[in-house]
Design an enzyme around this catalytic site. Structure first.
Site, PDB file in Angstrom:
ATOM      1  CG  ASP A   1      -1.724   1.125   1.122  1.00 19.35           C
ATOM      2  OD1 ASP A   1      -1.960   1.234   0.017  1.00 19.35           O
ATOM      3  OD2 ASP A   1      -2.337   1.398   1.900  1.00 19.35           O
TER       4      ASP A   1
ATOM      5  NE  ARG B   1      -5.027  12.122  -1.411  1.00 15.21           N
ATOM      6  CZ  ARG B   1      -5.157  11.411  -0.022  1.00 15.21           C
ATOM      7  NH1 ARG B   1      -4.428  11.522   0.890  1.00 15.21           N
ATOM      8  NH2 ARG B   1      -6.460  11.057   0.821  1.00 15.21           N
TER       9      ARG B   1
ATOM     10  CG  ASP C   1      -3.174   8.419  -2.736  1.00 18.33           C
ATOM     11  OD1 ASP C   1      -4.299   8.938  -2.626  1.00 18.33           O
ATOM     12  OD2 ASP C   1      -2.958   8.808  -2.283  1.00 18.33           O
TER      13      ASP C   1
END
Length: 425
Positions: free
Chosen positions: A116, A286, A352
């Site tokens: 992950d 992000r 993402d």
């Protein structure tokens, strides 16, 4: 509840692991059975020969037992156990502890490791890198300290669009929401016990703590009336709020940039939005987009509590973007390099954005620098066109996109993905 929940099943699997059935053990039993058959044939042949020669029965039994011990070694199970214990001791010297020795054989046959991203390859927490608010239908530059922004829809969205709560005097909730709210330096007050004799519904209130916007005569307070929690299927969350001394309610929304932009009025989305979004995501940041809209002034409190999100989350005004930084863990690169040296493939599974995953994979060494990455965009057939596949270059020197045909497939290295990004590294 209990063991029937997802976390309960995980705890039960740890406490009571399922027995491992390795092909190695199955083949070993077949091999021993084959040796047993050979021993039975040898025993039968020896008994016949010895009887014809008139050998004493005691000597026949001893010779037959010798054949069994020669063909089927009695120390074979012990030798396998000693090998496993020796391997466990070598792992212990390296600081690796195993509570289930049979899994050592399983680990020796691994050829792929799946990781992950957030919390595994990167740090659990995010750092606020900056915000890009909208002004005059364009981005007005990066502001590293959101608390310096003027009080308006952008900072109000950051202060209200979250799921935080106060527990024992401290804010608790999603780490991303905590970082976003704390960067505004606003104050959150949750309703307490009402001292009046009538039951009233008191909303959670947020307000800035600066002197110029919060005074006793004219306080600036925003009450959170309704909350639509974050859902991965819609890739956003939103809240319905009401500002003190103002009429009507507002909707504030945050989520995936592409999703938020698609729900906004197109004339409020800057034309450079795709380029700026690509610029930050390709560097591993992000990015979260913000939007808002003023709701119907006739909407009442009780109607806001019953209204569905699809009735209000449309035709919003694009406010800008929040840029967060997620750093790699210190041990990520050494571990990835050791696995690559051991000829073990490493895979990242993340939800993402594609560019963010590519940047993290590049930085940790999962994808070599010289490798080119292609995004495969597949379109299903419809009434007007057949099914099609398009190869899009994920990284180019000018941060644009190149389109490839099927003939270019053999010249590049393609990495697919799962989840909503349709890409895997």
């Amino acid at each position: 509840m209990g063991f029937r929940t997802a976390k309960g099943e995980l705890v039960r699997a740890i406490l009571f692991p399922k027995p491992l059935d390795f092909k190695f053990y199955r083949d070993a039993m077949k091999f021993i059975l084959f040796l047993g058959c050979m021993a039975a044939l040898g025993m039968t042949y020896s008994i016949v020969i010895y009887v014809k020669q008139g050998v004493y029965p005691i000597r026949i039994v001893v010779r037959v037992l010798d054949i069994i011990t020669i063909i089927v070694p009695p120390a074979l199970p012990a030798a396998m156990t000693v090998g496993t214990v020796f391997a466990q001791g070598r792992l212990k010297k390296k600081g690796i502890y195993c509570i289930s020795p049979p899994r050592i054989n399983f680990c020796g046959r691994l050829d792929v490791f799946c990781f992950d991203k957030t919390g595994t390859l990167t740090e659990d927490g995010l750092d606020m890198w900056g915000v890009l608010p909208i002004k005059n239908q364009g981005f007005c530059g990066v502001e590293e300290d959101p608390s310096k922004l003027e009080v308006g829809p952008f900072i109000t969205c950051m202060a209200t669009c979250h799921s935080l709560t106060v527990i024992d005097g401290e804010l608790s909730g999603d780490p991303l929401d905590l970082i976003m709210f704390n960067s505004t330096k606003w104050v959150l007050d949750e309703p307490g016990k009402d001292s009046s004799k009538f039951d009233t519904i008191m909303p959670t209130v947020v307000r800035p703590c600066t002197k110029d916007t919060f005074t006793a005569e004219n306080p600036f307070e925003v009450g959170i009336i309704r909350q639509f929690t974050f859902s991965s299927s819609v890739q956003r969350m939103s809240v319905i709020t009401r500002t003190l001394s103002e009429e009507g309610m507002e909707l504030y929304c945050k989520g995936a940039p592409e999703k938020i932009a698609s729900l906004c009025l197109q004339d409020t989305v800057p034309h450079e939005f795709p380029d700026i979004l690509h610029r930050y995501t390709i560097q591993g940041y992000r990015v979260i987009a913000l939007a808002y809209k003023k709701l119907d002034p006739k909407l009442t409190w009780h109607q806001a509590q019953r209204i569905s999100r699809d009735k209000v989350e449309f035709d919003m005004n694009f406010l800008g973007m929040i840029v967060l930084q997620n750093k790699l863990k210190l041990q990520t690169k050494p571990v990835i390099h050791k696995l690559r040296d051991a000829k073990i493939r490493t895979v990242m599974v993340t939800g993402d954005m594609i560019q963010t995953a590519i940047s993290v994979a590049r930085n940790c060494g999962m994808v070599p620098t010289k490798d080119r990455i292609i995004i495969v965009e597949a379109s299903p057939p419809d009434a007007h066109s057949p099914a099609s596949i398009k190869w899009v270059m994920a990284e180019t020197p000018d941060e644009g996109t190149d389109t490839y045909t099927d003939s270019d497939y053999n010249e590049v290295r393609v990495h697919f993905s799962t989840k909503r990004s349709k890409f895997k590294i």
